[in-house]
Structure formats: C-alpha cells, structure tokens
Design a protein around this motif. Structure first.
Motif, PDB file in Angstrom:
ATOM      1  N   ILE A   1     -39.719  -3.937   0.381  1.00 23.49           N
ATOM      2  CA  ILE A   1     -40.406  -4.730  -0.638  1.00 23.49           C
ATOM      3  C   ILE A   1     -41.744  -5.242  -0.096  1.00 23.49           C
ATOM      4  CG2 ILE A   1     -40.322  -6.895  -1.932  1.00 23.49           C
ATOM      5  CD1 ILE A   1     -37.304  -6.412  -2.268  1.00 23.49           C
ATOM      6  N   ASP A   2     -41.740  -5.726   1.129  1.00 24.66           N
ATOM      7  CA  ASP A   2     -42.985  -6.218   1.734  1.00 24.66           C
ATOM      8  C   ASP A   2     -44.004  -5.094   1.871  1.00 24.66           C
ATOM      9  OD1 ASP A   2     -41.956  -8.752   1.946  1.00 24.66           O
ATOM     10  OD2 ASP A   2     -41.348  -8.536   4.049  1.00 24.66           O
ATOM     11  N   SER A   3     -43.538  -3.917   2.313  1.00 19.78           N
ATOM     12  CA  SER A   3     -44.425  -2.769   2.494  1.00 19.78           C
ATOM     13  C   SER A   3     -45.006  -2.294   1.168  1.00 19.78           C
ATOM     14  CB  SER A   3     -43.663  -1.630   3.168  1.00 19.78           C
ATOM     15  OG  SER A   3     -44.476  -0.477   3.272  1.00 19.78           O
TER      16      SER A   3
ATOM     17  N   PRO B   1     -47.605  -9.025  -5.848  1.00 23.26           N
ATOM     18  CA  PRO B   1     -46.769 -10.028  -5.182  1.00 23.26           C
ATOM     19  C   PRO B   1     -45.340  -9.531  -4.954  1.00 23.26           C
ATOM     20  CG  PRO B   1     -47.976 -10.983  -7.025  1.00 23.26           C
ATOM     21  CD  PRO B   1     -48.131  -9.504  -7.137  1.00 23.26           C
ATOM     22  N   VAL B   2     -44.740  -9.976  -3.864  1.00 23.12           N
ATOM     23  CA  VAL B   2     -43.352  -9.633  -3.557  1.00 23.12           C
ATOM     24  C   VAL B   2     -42.433 -10.050  -4.695  1.00 23.12           C
ATOM     25  CG1 VAL B   2     -41.402 -10.227  -2.056  1.00 23.12           C
ATOM     26  CG2 VAL B   2     -43.632  -9.684  -1.046  1.00 23.12           C
ATOM     27  N   GLU B   3     -42.666 -11.252  -5.228  1.00 25.08           N
ATOM     28  CA  GLU B   3     -41.811 -11.771  -6.301  1.00 25.08           C
ATOM     29  C   GLU B   3     -41.832 -10.854  -7.527  1.00 25.08           C
ATOM     30  OE1 GLU B   3     -42.995 -14.789  -3.491  1.00 25.08           O
ATOM     31  OE2 GLU B   3     -44.185 -13.434  -4.755  1.00 25.08           O
ATOM     32  N   GLN B   4     -42.974 -10.238  -7.784  1.00 24.33           N
ATOM     33  CA  GLN B   4     -43.080  -9.338  -8.931  1.00 24.33           C
ATOM     34  C   GLN B   4     -42.242  -8.081  -8.721  1.00 24.33           C
ATOM     35  OE1 GLN B   4     -47.115  -8.508 -10.188  1.00 24.33           O
ATOM     36  NE2 GLN B   4     -46.508  -6.602 -11.225  1.00 24.33           N
ATOM     37  N   LEU B   5     -42.262  -7.556  -7.489  1.00 26.03           N
ATOM     38  CA  LEU B   5     -41.456  -6.369  -7.188  1.00 26.03           C
ATOM     39  C   LEU B   5     -39.962  -6.665  -7.320  1.00 26.03           C
ATOM     40  CD1 LEU B   5     -43.095  -4.576  -4.128  1.00 26.03           C
ATOM     41  CD2 LEU B   5     -42.722  -3.658  -6.413  1.00 26.03           C
TER      42      LEU B   5
END
Length: 267
Positions: free
Chosen positions: A204-206, A214-218
């Motif tokens: 997710i970070d990658s 944004p991470v939260e969106q993923l």
C-alpha cells in the motif's frame, strides 16, 4: 479444542507472517509442529514461543526451493514419527523480486517468471516430496497450498504474480486427483489482503508513492469491495488451515478455500 491432537505437521517458509499464524493454530489444536525456513533464528524463536505456551515444536533450517533439503528433512520427520500428517508451505514473493510493479510491457521475462519459479516451484517441490513420504508411510495426510486473490482479480501491473497464483490453484486440483487414491488431501487457501501484515502495508505504501495518492484512499478503495464490514485476519487463516487439516475438514479436497470474508471483485 484439539482437532489435531497427535498429528505431525511440517510448515515450510515458517518465518513469514501467514505461515506463523498457521503454525500457531496447528500447535494450539494439538499438533506436533516442525517449523522450517532459511532463517533459522526466526523459526527457533517461533518454536520456543510455542513450547513455552505448552506446544510441541521443533525448528530446522530448510530452503523450500531446495529439493534435497526438503527430502532429507521430511525423511527424518517420518523416521522419527512414523508418519507425516500435514504439510503447509507459506512461501511468498517480495515485490522487489518482480522489479516492483512494472506494467507487462515493461517487465523483463525474468521479473515475470520470478513469482512462478519461487511460489509455484516451491509448492511443487514440497508437495511432491511430502506426497512421496505420505504414500510410503501410509499417512493419508493433508497438503495445504497458499495462493492469493490476485489469481481471480483484475489488478494492473501484477501479471507474473497473478499468473503464479492461478498456477498454484490449478496444481492443487491436479495433485488432489493424482494422490486421492492414497488418501491424501490437497487443498489451497486463497488469502485476501491481510491488512495487519508487513507485506500488504508495504504494498500500500509503495503503490501510494507510485501513483501519488494517499494511503488512506488506497485502503478505502480496497475495502469498498468488502461484502461484510469484517476483514480477514491472520488468525482467520490459521484457524482455516487447522480446520482443513482436521478430520472434519475432509470435505475440502481439491478446493480453493477463499479466506477474505467475501469480496465483490473476486470471482
């Protein structure tokens, strides 16, 4: 409950988080567990933790891509116990081994084949050797593979990993058909994304960095396909593996068992 009391289980690539969860469930349900990996320190620590909590576990250094090491180790397990009841292989591939997540037009042949060689190759080797010793010792055991929902999803830039995941599922069905006459079950656990694992959080970070979102969106995009509000956990996978390996799990043979709490985007 001790659904696996007096069972002898071997777990390959046990230094991983999913395999570790399976090991703990096997132990909690009464199995004698052999935990193996290339990282001996990691599996020694795991075995020590299990024995401290009342389990029976031994650790060994085994490369799950080296057939000679696999053969020598399983031969010893059968010699010591007279049988081999359960084998689980939790091997996985890092995104770095695939060169990240390149598009199919950009990935090299080696990057595409990396998951096939490591994931499918290892599952093939551990399964075939385990089946040989189960047949010789008349163990009528259970072999459990591990795959990922990428096998039946449409996720860009994962052609090699998706192909390898689907290949493991196909191999599961064939092996179940070949060895069923000997009383050997072969089943495959298909894991959804386990958010608590380092692998998924790392992906997710990658991906967030690669696509600039944004991470939260993923995370929200992935969870939008959940049928239930509950997401799968490592404990869910461990308990599922223990059930499949138990006498009650005999109905699951040649099947791909999804552990994802239901996903709208997985066939």
């Amino acid at each position: 409950m001790e659904n696996l009391k007096d069972k002898v289980a071997v777990v390959f690539a046990a230094s991983g988080e999913i395999a570790g969860a399976v090991v703990r469930s096997f132990s909690q349900h009464g199995a004698k567990v052999y935990v193996t990996a290339r990282n001996l320190d990691a599996v020694k620590a795991l075995a020590q933790d299990l024995t401290t909590n009342g389990g029976c576990a031994e650790a060994a250094k085994v490369d799950a891509l080296n057939e000679t090491q696999i053969d020598n180790f399983l031969k010893k397990v059968v010699a010591d116990n007279g049988k081999l009841d359960i084998v689980f292989n939790g091997i996985a591939v890092d995104y770095s081994e695939m060169g990240g997540r390149p598009a199919a037009t950009e990935a090299t042949f080696e990057q595409f084949m990396a998951p096939m060689k490591k994931i499918v190759g290892s599952q093939f080797l551990t399964s075939r050797v385990a089946a040989k010793y189960m047949i010789q010792s008349k163990s009528a055991g259970t072999i459990i593979h591990l795959t990922a929902a990428a096998s039946r999803s449409k996720i860009p830039n994962l052609s090699g990993f998706s192909a390898a995941s689907a290949a493991v599922e196909g191999m599961t069905r064939v092996m179940a058909a070949e060895w069923g006459g000997e009383g050997i079950k072969v089943t495959c656990i298909c894991s959804g994304a386990i958010m608590e694992t380092r692998r998924i959080s790392g992906w997710i970070d990658s991906a967030a960095k690669q696509y600039g979102i944004p991470v939260e969106q993923l995370v929200a995009q992935y969870k939008a396909f959940d049928i239930l509000k509950t997401s799968p956990t490592l404990k869910h996978i461990g308990e599922t593996a223990a059930f499949i390996a138990s006498e009650a799990g005999v109905a699951f043979n040649s099947h791909i068992v999804d552990v994802d709490c239901g996903k709208l985007n997985v066939l």
